[in-house]
Design a protein around this motif. Structure first.
Motif, PDB file in Angstrom:
ATOM      1  N   PRO A   4      25.892  12.466 -23.484  1.00 38.46           N
ATOM      2  CA  PRO A   4      27.053  11.930 -24.489  1.00 38.46           C
ATOM      3  C   PRO A   4      26.466  10.172 -25.060  1.00 38.46           C
ATOM      4  N   HIS A   5      26.619   9.944 -26.217  1.00 35.48           N
ATOM      5  CA  HIS A   5      26.196   8.518 -26.462  1.00 35.48           C
ATOM      6  C   HIS A   5      27.151   7.686 -26.017  1.00 35.48           C
ATOM      7  N   GLY A   6      26.690   6.418 -26.215  1.00 39.59           N
ATOM      8  CA  GLY A   6      27.417   5.369 -26.001  1.00 39.59           C
ATOM      9  C   GLY A   6      28.380   4.954 -27.167  1.00 39.59           C
ATOM     10  N   GLY A   7      28.884   3.671 -27.155  1.00 38.69           N
ATOM     11  CA  GLY A   7      29.544   3.331 -28.333  1.00 38.69           C
ATOM     12  C   GLY A   7      30.984   2.738 -28.375  1.00 38.69           C
ATOM     13  N   PRO A   8      31.966   3.633 -28.372  1.00 37.99           N
ATOM     14  CA  PRO A   8      31.610   5.296 -28.583  1.00 37.99           C
ATOM     15  C   PRO A   8      31.567   5.453 -30.397  1.00 37.99           C
ATOM     16  N   ASN A   9      31.361   4.905 -31.219  1.00 44.14           N
ATOM     17  CA  ASN A   9      31.514   5.027 -32.637  1.00 44.14           C
ATOM     18  C   ASN A   9      29.997   4.855 -32.989  1.00 44.14           C
ATOM     19  N   SER A  10      29.061   5.019 -32.061  1.00 43.75           N
ATOM     20  CA  SER A  10      27.720   5.305 -32.652  1.00 43.75           C
ATOM     21  C   SER A  10      27.454   6.847 -32.880  1.00 43.75           C
ATOM     22  N   VAL A  11      26.054   6.889 -32.863  1.00 44.28           N
ATOM     23  CA  VAL A  11      25.989   8.653 -33.050  1.00 44.28           C
ATOM     24  C   VAL A  11      24.420   8.717 -32.548  1.00 44.28           C
TER      25      VAL A  11
ATOM     26  N   GLY B  50      25.107   5.920 -20.813  1.00 47.51           N
ATOM     27  CA  GLY B  50      25.234   4.644 -20.707  1.00 47.51           C
ATOM     28  C   GLY B  50      26.272   4.088 -21.504  1.00 47.51           C
ATOM     29  N   SER B  51      26.786   3.159 -20.877  1.00 46.99           N
ATOM     30  CA  SER B  51      28.029   2.225 -21.665  1.00 46.99           C
ATOM     31  C   SER B  51      28.971   3.289 -21.503  1.00 46.99           C
TER      32      SER B  51
ATOM     33  N   ILE C  39      32.114   8.129 -19.966  1.00 46.78           N
ATOM     34  CA  ILE C  39      32.397   9.814 -20.224  1.00 46.78           C
ATOM     35  C   ILE C  39      31.613  10.452 -19.200  1.00 46.78           C
ATOM     36  N   GLY C  40      30.534  10.372 -18.639  1.00 42.93           N
ATOM     37  CA  GLY C  40      30.085  10.836 -17.480  1.00 42.93           C
ATOM     38  C   GLY C  40      30.840  10.521 -16.415  1.00 42.93           C
ATOM     39  N   CYS C  41      31.178   9.620 -16.001  1.00 46.70           N
ATOM     40  CA  CYS C  41      31.966   9.285 -14.705  1.00 46.70           C
ATOM     41  C   CYS C  41      33.305  10.281 -14.826  1.00 46.70           C
ATOM     42  N   HIS C  42      33.781  10.237 -15.996  1.00 43.87           N
ATOM     43  CA  HIS C  42      35.067  10.974 -16.079  1.00 43.87           C
ATOM     44  C   HIS C  42      34.740  12.615 -15.667  1.00 43.87           C
TER      45      HIS C  42
ATOM     46  N   PRO D 182      27.472   1.618 -16.728  1.00 41.22           N
ATOM     47  CA  PRO D 182      28.678   2.288 -17.367  1.00 41.22           C
ATOM     48  C   PRO D 182      30.127   1.538 -17.250  1.00 41.22           C
ATOM     49  N   VAL D 183      30.967   1.990 -18.076  1.00 38.72           N
ATOM     50  CA  VAL D 183      32.387   1.325 -18.014  1.00 38.72           C
ATOM     51  C   VAL D 183      32.960   2.342 -17.049  1.00 38.72           C
TER      52      VAL D 183
END
Length: 747
Positions: free
Chosen positions: A519-526, A599-600, A605-608, A625-626
């Protein structure tokens, strides 16, 4: 005290991993080296057309590219020249002219309007190992001027970034406009000794060449900067250099509450148009954040008269003046407070001093499929010769397309429509000759050229490649569209879809490939369908890769972005898991070998995912990561992002209340970490101001305390993006080995 069996297993895991690294590294490094050699275009400049004979012309296109040099551990800038032979409106043939050469020390460069001169900002290190900046003027045959800007001591370092920086010739070709750091007052210790021959402090005045005494006790005063990747930039000023006299003038009188940047010359050199960004009550991080409150200004060269062109309510960027100098276009944001969003295209009539909207912000894709404008910047030259049409490249769902916009009618027409879903970037346009960069997940960037057809006939656009654009073997890809289950619909924004880009190894394999989910970072990137090094190398190593554009990604309409506000840690996590399960149902990948990268916010998301779906993912690699939104709030350069994405309004003069902090914590992946069993590789940049390394350290401690296999890599010279060439290579190598080892243990 002897270690517990749980921790003994942990250290045994790491020992086996190190052995695996030695055995796997040579093959992985070879493929990485092979694919990392492809350069990426930075900019192009089309020189004025040259006529050979009636209806036979040619144009020279100068291009700059960036290429990784693994041995030197840096990105080198290279120069390529192309020839394009054409008639009035069609390309006859193209080709490169000579070999590539490396450009050294250039920070910025710009040709004059007549293309007879070129300005270069260059940085050199002198014999005392001090960095000096020069402004050079080149003609077609020699270097005409070299001005040591550092020695002039009129300002600090020149800004070379894309957010503030500029290098603009006046129309008269007598002056050059640029942005630099404001000269800071000299400072010295309270206990600085005076020279022995000083009488009544006179020598203090002699030591201050500019007539100002050094300020005592101020050498450690904190200078607030613009955050991540802009740590040496605090107070920009507009500078004008007269190339014949060599004099530099710093424009004074700009309002104290704004920082100027993205400056261009007003018509007939009558003044300067620039973007002024608010920096009160403090500077919020600007990198990747196009939502900062700002306005367009026009100022005369005396600094006495100012005109505010835009409303100053939201955010603006990318002012571009039409060839006939009657119109100014710019991108303007809306009321959404996310860091990236859909933008409207605004038009300012310089004669009538009236602003109008050409392309509005789209909440939902239009009936023709157009989803709106999401450009972080317009191309420097984007106007057609008729001063009635504008060229814009922008994300459209999971690709990046090129459009022409008619300012009179607001009509938006694609110049890249067709079955090819590659991604396009506008580099330059001159006399309606367009040069673009084009790439896809299995095709490195290449350049294409074409003439813009007459108004009303844009769909007849024909492109011709300047070089080879053959896809690489071993990589296949497609775009997948997902519709969430009804129970995962957002009640305020139902009917939204999202997408993913699936890359598959092209060669035949005895077994189904493992799946790497990102999943991308951002979260509003693409993620868009362009060339990306890491997914390509994974494919060549036999992995499949799923890049997920969950709801909230830009390119799908403003409602998609709004839908994620207050729903992070839930909607985005469910979207990614749903996309993965859909791919597994297709049966093209190994459902028992699913891996995870993020990343970021992608790490968030990944940790979730590893906490909410324990054991589903065989290994996880995360970059900066956040982990904990509550603890992140006080350490990030963008605290507003944390609050807004969690569903709260942001007020810089208010502290978060206990209920707000409790909500932030409840949305954080750290609350699920006790359920995780997946081995985790963590990579942190020490200079990260966006997501402080303490976030990753918090994750490392939590996993280690529970005996979950975890490895931490610390990069002292890198920041949030971990994009230094040596860092980037080391990150990939460690991820690949981590995944290989995890899969071997599960076989």
């Amino acid at each position: 005290m002897p270690s517990s069996p749980q921790h003994a297993d942990y250290f045994f895991y790491i020992l086996l991993l190190l052995k695996k690294m030695i055995s796997d590294s040579e093959e992985i490094a070879g493929i990485y080296r092979e694919l990392s050699k492809f350069p990426s275009p930075l900019k192009a400049y089309i020189r004025p057309q040259i006529t050979l004979k009636p209806k036979e012309k040619f144009s020279i296109i100068d291009t700059e590219w960036s290429q990784r040099d693994l041995e030197r551990a840096e990105r080198v800038k290279i120069f390529r020249e192309y020839l394009v032979f054409h008639d009035e409106n069609s390309i006859l043939c193209t080709g490169p002219s000579g070999n590539c050469t490396e450009l050294q020390g250039e920070l910025l460069s710009r040709d004059s309007p007549s293309a007879t001169l070129k300005a270069v900002i260059r940085e050199r290190t002198n014999k005392k190992q001090e960095k000096q900046q020069y402004l050079e003027i080149w003609s077609k045959t020699a270097k005409e001027k070299s001005i040591n800007l550092t020695a002039l001591d009129k300002h600090g370092k020149v800004y070379e970034d894309d957010l503030f920086g500029c290098l603009e010739w006046s129309y008269s070709e007598t002056c050059i406009l640029y942005v630099a750091e404001k000269k800071r007052p000299k400072a010295e210790s309270f206990f600085q000794s005076k020279p022995e021959h000083s009488v009544n402090g006179d020598e203090d005045d002699n030591r201050a060449k500019d007539g100002q005494k050094p300020e005592k006790g101020c050498q450690f005063v904190y200078w607030e900067d613009w955050g991540e990747a802009l740590t040496n930039k605090s107070t920009p000023v507009l500078c004008v250099l007269n190339i014949w006299s060599g004099n530099v003038s710093v424009l004074h009188g700009i309002p104290e509450h704004i920082s100027p940047g993205e400056a261009i010359w007003a018509p007939e050199d009558a003044g300067i148009i620039f973007v002024g960004r608010w920096h009160v009550p403090w500077r919020l991080g600007l990198k990747y954040c196009t939502n900062r409150k700002s306005a367009l200004y026009c100022v005369d060269l005396t600094g006495n008269e100012y005109l505010e062109i835009s409303s100053g309510i939201n955010s603006v960027h990318s002012p571009r003046l039409s060839p006939d100098q009657h119109h100014l276009i710019f991108l303007e944001g809306g009321s959404v407070k996310t860091h990236h969003q859909c933008y409207g295209l605004s038009l300012y009539n310089l004669d009538k001093k009236v602003t109008s909207t050409v392309v509005r912000i789209l909440d939902y894709p239009a009936t023709d499929g157009f989803t709106g404008i999401y450009s972080s910047a317009l191309a420097r030259k984007c106007w057609a010769t008729d001063s009635q049409r504008i060229l814009i490249d922008t994300t459209q769902r999971s690709s990046k397309d090129l459009f022409v916009v008619n300012i009179a009618t607001g009509t938006v027409t694609s110049l890249t429509a067709g079955p090819d879903t590659a991604s396009w970037t506008l580099l330059d346009v001159c006399q309606d000759l367009i040069v673009v960069s084009c790439s896809s997940p299995n095709c490195p960037p290449n350049l294409k050229v074409g003439f813009l057809p007459a108004a009303g006939h844009e769909q007849e656009m024909i492109w011709m490649a300047l070089g080879e654009d053959k896809p690489l073997h071993g990589i296949k890809w497609k775009i997948l569209t997902f519709t969430p289950h009804f129970e995962h619909e957002n009640p305020k924004f139902n009917g939204l879809q999202f997408e993913g880009i699936l890359l598959l190894p092209g060669q035949e394999q005895n077994a189904k490939p493992p799946l790497v989910v990102s999943p991308h970072g951002g979260p509003n990137s693409v993620f868009v369908t362009c060339w990306m090094l890491m997914p390509a190398v994974f494919c060549r190593l036999g992995y499949s890769v799923l890049l997920v554009n969950y709801r909230g990604s830009c390119g799908f309409g403003q409602d998609s972005i709004r839908s994620l506000l207050g729903n992070i840690g839930s909607q985005d996590v469910k979207d990614v898991q749903f996309a993965v399960e859909c791919v597994l149902k297709e049966g093209v990948v190994d459902s028992e070998k699913v891996l995870l990268i993020g990343g970021s916010h992608g790490g968030f998301i990944g940790c979730h995912l590893i906490g909410q779906y324990p054991g589903f993912y065989k290994a996880f690699a995360t970059r900066n990561p956040v982990i904990n939104l509550a603890s992140k709030l006080g350490t990030t350069d963008i605290p507003d992002h944390t609050m807004v994405q969690a569903g709260f309004d942001y007020a810089p003069d208010q502290l978060p209340t206990p209920p707000v902090l409790a909500t932030l914590l409840s949305k954080s992946p750290i609350t699920y970490i006790s359920q995780a069993t997946t081995p985790v590789l963590i990579m942190l940049g020490e200079k990260d101001k966006r997501v402080h390394p303490s976030q990753g350290l918090e994750l490392h401690r939590a996993l280690k305390a529970r005996g979950i296999p975890v490895r931490l890599l610390w990069y002292p010279d890198d920041n949030h993006s971990l994009s230094n060439v040596d860092t980037e290579a080391d990150v990939f190598m460690n991820i690949a080995v981590w995944f290989n080892f995890a899969l071997n243990r599960t076989q």
